[in-house]
Scaffold this motif. Structure first.
Motif, PDB file in Angstrom:
ATOM      1  N   ALA A  28      52.189   6.071 -57.406  1.00  0.00           N
ATOM      2  CA  ALA A  28      51.443   5.538 -56.267  1.00  0.00           C
ATOM      3  C   ALA A  28      52.281   4.518 -55.502  1.00  0.00           C
ATOM      4  N   ILE A  29      52.967   3.655 -56.247  1.00  0.00           N
ATOM      5  CA  ILE A  29      53.716   2.591 -55.585  1.00  0.00           C
ATOM      6  C   ILE A  29      55.041   3.103 -55.027  1.00  0.00           C
ATOM      7  N   LEU A  30      55.775   3.872 -55.828  1.00  0.00           N
ATOM      8  CA  LEU A  30      57.150   4.217 -55.456  1.00  0.00           C
ATOM      9  C   LEU A  30      57.221   5.432 -54.537  1.00  0.00           C
ATOM     10  N   ILE A  31      56.336   6.398 -54.738  1.00  0.00           N
ATOM     11  CA  ILE A  31      56.497   7.639 -53.994  1.00  0.00           C
ATOM     12  C   ILE A  31      55.468   7.757 -52.875  1.00  0.00           C
ATOM     13  N   GLU A  32      54.250   7.321 -53.147  1.00  0.00           N
ATOM     14  CA  GLU A  32      53.247   7.373 -52.086  1.00  0.00           C
ATOM     15  C   GLU A  32      53.281   6.104 -51.239  1.00  0.00           C
ATOM     16  N   ASN A  33      54.080   5.122 -51.675  1.00  0.00           N
ATOM     17  CA  ASN A  33      54.197   3.849 -50.952  1.00  0.00           C
ATOM     18  C   ASN A  33      52.858   3.173 -50.731  1.00  0.00           C
ATOM     19  N   LYS A  34      51.966   3.313 -51.716  1.00  0.00           N
ATOM     20  CA  LYS A  34      50.668   2.640 -51.607  1.00  0.00           C
ATOM     21  C   LYS A  34      50.871   1.151 -51.813  1.00  0.00           C
TER      22      LYS A  34
END
Lengths: 292, 321
Positions: free
Chosen positions: A232-238
């Motif tokens: 979520a944080i690294l790839i979806e940039n949430k």
């Protein structure tokens, strides 16, 4: 040893250089990530080319990482899945293997076909999802534990090990009045501990690395395991910034390097334990390859 | 069988009972009751999590709506399949799935073999161990981490671009360009798995008769000649078997890694059947259609698997089932 010709010397030299290159290519990316995680964003962004040491050893990015509630809950959830899931994996897989290895069962062929068929055909994404929902497992960590509780491939490896135990041992126990449950867990299991250790490692690493079923079956962010949080944080940039993160400018200082820190956080248990356990992994391949 | 029964009947009535099915079931149950008792949770697992979802496949032939449930949704026959064959993206999906798999085999299959052959030639055993240990480290790293690293390195100011600039190229957002996708997918796949996949070849190499090397040396064979004429033929059966098994999975491209790497800008080369199944079913909520597409893919995969297994049985006497 025989004298080596010039050609052979060149061959050997080339080979050694090639292998050093192989080591570099496989290990360096991790080293780069560690170096980057210990740096500050501004320095990292202006730096060009390979990194061989941290640009400015600071643990700020790590501090920030652990101030994210989702990272902490991610770790907790993953540990829960491993602590509860791996024993379930092991017990069910051992029984499955024992039944597959049993000789005197009337419907042996049917049972083996019943088990093996699931290796080649499955319901697929949506039917599995509907099934999880109808079983009431949706948005529960059990949805990461129960489906996939038995890997038939692993069961076959254990089955091969069980078949290696001399029949006379279980026969003797049987004559002494032991039933199948006692024979399996008191006689056979102690004799195949090395194989079981390998399979335990496989399941543990599998749970540690899993993310897809979490994305499919979980709704609440607080339930996500660490790999799903990382995705979520690294790839979806949430954005996961919350009030819990101290707003002292560290967010800007580590905006980029925190990503590297998170990669390290999600990998470190494997990197640290790897040198000690890697030979067991290879043993698993060997057992599997004998009767693949 | 019948003759046998009548004969037994005349000699020993006890033996007749051993022939009857109900007696055999009873005897089997008496002998194995604890085994069956243990097997209950295992059977439940397979029924609940493997076979029950298979029933859900019927929604491929229905117009599924969550409110009506699997049973209550109306039948539509092959409509969902017809829709897929007429789908604007149909050829793109098949082409991408096939090409990604083909390139993975074409580039990825020989690498572990070459690596194993070269590793086998190392004289220093400790160095050999170190190389080997390093080579399969990436296998245990999660896909999320590997793909996150690719994302980080591919940014305009990332490591890959630094290297490209070093060789006189220009900075571009690498993962946004559909032309790069397959290369990144295949190369990272090789990076992650070549060491692990080489283990089985190394085991095969260890099994090659040492006297053959001795004989080759006496015949004047150099190192290259030994690799070429002794080592390689020694592991040829393993290569053939693994190649056939690999071909059986040619239209079987997993969704996970592609989901982590692609984005709408790269759909034209990256979107494969399994990712389409995911998007249609889980994002767009078109569950019947998604199931139909997945069923189509599974059936093709099973056909490939059975066919290659049949060939493997003929060629190398090795089969999976």
């Amino acid at each position: 040893m025989t004298r080596r010709s010039t050609g052979e010397k060149i061959f050997d030299a080339f080979n050694i250089i090639f292998m050093i290159l192989v080591i570099f290519i496989t290990v360096y990316p991790f080293y780069y990530v560690i170096c980057a995680s210990l740096s500050e964003t501004a320095q990292l962004l202006t730096h060009r080319g390979l990194l061989f040491k941290p640009l400015n050893t600071t643990f700020g990015a790590y501090k920030l990482t652990f101030s994210y509630p989702m990272v902490r809950s991610g770790y907790k959830n993953t540990l829960f899945v491993i602590a509860v899931g791996v024993p379930i994996n092991m017990i069910l897989t051992i029984i499955c293997a024992y039944v597959m290895a049993a000789e005197d069962v009337l419907y042996k062929n049917f049972i083996i076909a019943f088990i093996m068929f699931t290796m080649f055909f499955s319901g697929g994404l949506v039917p599995n999802f509907l099934n999880i929902r109808s079983l009431g497992l949706y948005n529960s960590l059990w949805a990461l534990i129960l489906p996939g509780a038995i890997s038939v491939y692993n069961a076959i490896i254990i089955k091969t090990a069980i078949e290696g135990v001399p029949d006379s041992l279980s026969e003797a126990a049987y004559i002494d009045g032991a039933n199948d449950i006692i024979i399996l867990f008191k006689v056979i299991v102690p004799l195949i501990v090395p194989t079981l250790a390998v399979i335990t490692l496989y399941y543990t690493v599998g749970h540690w690395n899993a993310w897809f079923s979490a994305v499919l079956y979980l709704k609440d962010n607080t339930k996500l395991p660490i790999q799903a949080v990382m995705r979520a944080i690294l790839i979806e940039n949430k954005s996961v910034t919350t009030k819990a993160v101290a707003d002292d400018g560290s967010l800007d200082r580590f905006a980029e390097t925190i990503k590297y820190a998170l990669i390290v956080v999600g990998t470190v248990p494997i990197l640290v334990s790897y040198p000690f356990i890697q030979r067991y992994f290879v043993e698993g391949v060997m057992i599997g390859a004998v009767k693949g | 069988m019948k003759n046998l029964t009548t004969k037994n009947l005349s000699t020993n009535s006890q033996k007749v009972r051993t022939q009857t099915l109900s007696y055999r079931i009873k005897k089997d149950f008496m002998r194995n009751k604890y085994l069956y008792l243990m097997f209950i949770p295992v059977a439940l697992y397979f029924i609940l999590f493997c076979y029950k979802p298979m029933y859900g496949i019927v929604i491929a032939f229905k117009h599924f709506s969550p409110t009506k449930g699997i049973h209550g949704s109306p039948w539509v026959g092959f409509d969902n399949f017809r829709r897929f064959f007429g789908d604007y993206h149909f050829t793109r999906l098949i082409r991408n799935t096939f090409l990604i798999s083909l390139y993975s085999i074409l580039w990825g299959f020989p690498v572990p073999i070459i690596f194993a052959l070269m590793l086998d030639e190392l004289r220093n055993i400790r160095f050999k161990k170190v190389v080997q240990t390093c080579s399969y480290l990436p296998h245990f790293i999660s896909l999320v981490v590997v793909c996150s690293m690719i994302h980080q390195f591919s940014m305009t100011n990332g490591l890959f671009n630094d290297i490209i600039v070093l060789f006189g190229g220009e900075r571009t957002p690498i993962l946004q360009n559909p032309k790069n996708f397959r290369t990144i997918y295949v190369a990272s796949g090789i990076w992650q798995e070549f060491g692990w996949n080489s283990i089985i070849y190394l085991a095969a190499l260890a099994g090659v008769d040492q006297e053959l090397y001795e004989a080759a040396r006496i015949d004047g064979a150099g190192r290259w000649a030994q690799v070429w004429h002794v080592s390689l033929p020694g592991i040829a059966p393993t290569i053939v078997m693994l190649f056939i098994l690999r071909m059986g999975r040619i239209l079987n491209v997993g969704a996970q890694k592609i989901l982590l790497l692609y984005n709408p800008a790269t759909y034209s080369t990256a979107d494969v059947i399994s990712t389409y199944v995911y998007r249609k079913g889980m994002i767009n909520g078109d569950m019947s259609y998604s199931t139909a597409v997945n069923l189509f893919n599974s059936v093709i995969n099973v056909i490939f698997l059975v066919a290659t297994n049949y060939i493997s049985k003929k060629v190398s006497d090795i089969s999976m089932f």
